[in-house]
Design a protein around this motif. Structure first.
Motif, mmCIF file in Angstrom:
data_model
loop_
_atom_site.group_PDB
_atom_site.id
_atom_site.type_symbol
_atom_site.label_atom_id
_atom_site.label_comp_id
_atom_site.label_asym_id
_atom_site.label_seq_id
_atom_site.Cartn_x
_atom_site.Cartn_y
_atom_site.Cartn_z
ATOM 1 N N LYS A 24 99.812 -28.338 -2.601
ATOM 2 C CA LYS A 24 99.222 -27.892 -1.332
ATOM 3 C C LYS A 24 98.049 -28.725 -1.000
ATOM 4 O O LYS A 24 97.478 -29.153 -2.010
ATOM 5 C CB LYS A 24 98.924 -26.316 -1.948
ATOM 6 C CG LYS A 24 100.015 -25.510 -2.210
ATOM 7 C CD LYS A 24 99.602 -24.002 -2.639
ATOM 8 C CE LYS A 24 100.825 -23.189 -2.843
ATOM 9 N NZ LYS A 24 100.342 -21.613 -3.222
ATOM 10 N N TYR A 25 98.129 -28.853 0.180
ATOM 11 C CA TYR A 25 96.717 -29.463 0.795
ATOM 12 C C TYR A 25 96.041 -28.503 1.784
ATOM 13 O O TYR A 25 96.494 -27.695 2.595
ATOM 14 C CB TYR A 25 97.496 -30.518 1.365
ATOM 15 C CG TYR A 25 97.770 -31.815 0.673
ATOM 16 C CD1 TYR A 25 97.101 -33.012 0.792
ATOM 17 C CD2 TYR A 25 98.947 -31.597 -0.146
ATOM 18 C CE1 TYR A 25 97.405 -33.814 -0.133
ATOM 19 C CE2 TYR A 25 99.362 -32.877 -0.782
ATOM 20 C CZ TYR A 25 98.737 -34.052 -0.731
ATOM 21 O OH TYR A 25 98.789 -34.923 -1.600
ATOM 22 N N TYR A 26 94.696 -28.486 1.672
ATOM 23 C CA TYR A 26 93.921 -27.714 2.544
ATOM 24 C C TYR A 26 93.224 -28.400 3.368
ATOM 25 O O TYR A 26 92.814 -29.492 3.311
ATOM 26 C CB TYR A 26 93.138 -26.994 1.512
ATOM 27 C CG TYR A 26 93.726 -26.243 0.388
ATOM 28 C CD1 TYR A 26 94.138 -24.692 0.921
ATOM 29 C CD2 TYR A 26 94.228 -26.483 -0.788
ATOM 30 C CE1 TYR A 26 94.919 -24.071 -0.048
ATOM 31 C CE2 TYR A 26 94.704 -25.918 -1.625
ATOM 32 C CZ TYR A 26 95.269 -24.590 -1.244
ATOM 33 O OH TYR A 26 96.042 -23.941 -1.958
ATOM 34 N N ILE A 27 92.902 -27.900 4.695
ATOM 35 C CA ILE A 27 92.031 -28.459 5.796
ATOM 36 C C ILE A 27 90.700 -28.773 5.225
ATOM 37 O O ILE A 27 90.143 -27.889 4.744
ATOM 38 C CB ILE A 27 92.070 -27.587 7.005
ATOM 39 C CG1 ILE A 27 93.614 -27.645 7.569
ATOM 40 C CG2 ILE A 27 91.006 -28.145 8.017
ATOM 41 C CD1 ILE A 27 93.708 -26.607 8.827
ATOM 42 N N ASP A 28 90.524 -30.128 5.337
ATOM 43 C CA ASP A 28 88.868 -30.361 4.921
ATOM 44 C C ASP A 28 88.234 -30.155 6.180
ATOM 45 O O ASP A 28 88.057 -30.925 7.167
ATOM 46 C CB ASP A 28 89.032 -31.938 4.690
ATOM 47 C CG ASP A 28 87.695 -32.646 4.214
ATOM 48 O OD1 ASP A 28 86.599 -31.975 4.250
ATOM 49 O OD2 ASP A 28 87.499 -33.745 3.338
ATOM 50 N N SER A 29 87.418 -29.249 6.074
ATOM 51 C CA SER A 29 86.373 -28.999 7.119
ATOM 52 C C SER A 29 85.198 -29.886 7.061
ATOM 53 O O SER A 29 84.606 -29.698 8.247
ATOM 54 C CB SER A 29 85.773 -27.272 6.839
ATOM 55 O OG SER A 29 85.133 -27.486 5.708
ATOM 56 N N THR A 30 85.168 -30.722 6.430
ATOM 57 C CA THR A 30 83.956 -31.665 6.469
ATOM 58 C C THR A 30 84.295 -32.868 7.515
ATOM 59 O O THR A 30 83.535 -33.644 7.844
ATOM 60 C CB THR A 30 83.336 -32.316 5.180
ATOM 61 O OG1 THR A 30 84.394 -33.028 4.597
ATOM 62 C CG2 THR A 30 83.028 -31.188 4.099
ATOM 63 N N LEU A 31 85.847 -32.812 7.871
ATOM 64 C CA LEU A 31 86.196 -33.882 8.832
ATOM 65 C C LEU A 31 86.649 -33.289 10.014
ATOM 66 O O LEU A 31 86.699 -32.154 9.937
ATOM 67 C CB LEU A 31 87.084 -34.834 8.253
ATOM 68 C CG LEU A 31 86.950 -35.454 6.710
ATOM 69 C CD1 LEU A 31 88.155 -36.031 6.109
ATOM 70 C CD2 LEU A 31 86.102 -36.647 6.984
ATOM 71 N N ASN A 32 86.985 -34.187 10.934
ATOM 72 C CA ASN A 32 87.234 -33.866 12.312
ATOM 73 C C ASN A 32 88.419 -32.832 12.220
ATOM 74 O O ASN A 32 89.399 -33.259 11.776
ATOM 75 C CB ASN A 32 87.350 -35.044 13.363
ATOM 76 C CG ASN A 32 87.747 -34.425 14.727
ATOM 77 O OD1 ASN A 32 87.217 -33.725 15.352
ATOM 78 N ND2 ASN A 32 89.105 -35.080 15.330
#
Length: 199
Positions: free
Chosen positions: A144-152
């Motif tokens: 599972k991969y989660y959206i990285d909110s630190t990147l665009n």
């Protein structure tokens, strides 16, 4: 010289000219230029707003278009919760990648616009933005991969037509695995879906 002889000569010369023209035409080579291969971006479906039921993006630069099989649909029914403006889209490519992509906007989708609050959270877990399913071994594994909110990261809703059940948009984000050791970049995303399930 008799006119009959002149006519015969003219006919002979005409025949020779025709033969020369036919031979030269056969000897002329027609160069057929090969069609250049399409770029990954050109292979994606157009970013339309007509309810064409299309979805596509680049996953680490590779073309990703949903493909299903007997067990799984390529594109699930998109869902929309009118009360809180929660929008959910789920697609999968089980033929080329075994990657499943989920797009969720948590709240407030009531019109066209750009949304960045797309890392869906429930009370007990973060919903993944992307899953990689590995069925090569004896046991199926799911990373599972989660959206990285630190990147665009964003989803732009370009059409939200509840009457005709159409939702269209553009998206881009980077996802990171649970151990934070691997990232996958999803770019040039576009979707134009029909049969929006409104609740």
């Amino acid at each position: 010289m008799k006119s009959q002889d002149i006519f015969k000569k003219l006919r002979f010369y005409g025949f020779m000219v025709m033969c020369i023209l036919m031979i030269s035409a056969k000897c002329t080579k027609t160069t057929i230029e090969p069609t250049p291969p399409k770029t990954p971006l050109e292979q994606l479906p157009a970013a339309t707003q007509t309810g064409a039921n299309t979805f596509g993006c680049l996953v680490d630069g590779e073309v990703y278009i949903p493909k299903g099989n007997f067990s799984y649909k390529a594109i699930d029914l998109p869902s929309y919760f009118a009360g809180n403006g929660n929008l959910g889209v789920s697609v999968r490519n089980v033929k080329d990648f075994e990657k499943w992509i989920y797009i969720f906007i948590k709240n407030g989708v009531y019109s066209k616009g750009i949304y960045t609050d797309i890392a869906y959270h429930s009370s007990n877990s973060n919903y993944p933005g992307l899953e990689i399913v590995d069925k090569t071994g004896s046991i199926t594994t799911v990373d599972k991969y989660y959206i990285d909110s630190t990147l665009n990261h964003f989803i732009e809703i370009t059409k939200l037509d509840l009457e005709n059940k159409i939702v269209s948009g553009l998206f881009e984000f980077t996802v990171v695995n649970e151990e934070k050791t691997d990232t996958i970049k999803v770019t040039n995303g576009r979707f134009d879906l029909n049969n929006l399930f409104v609740q």
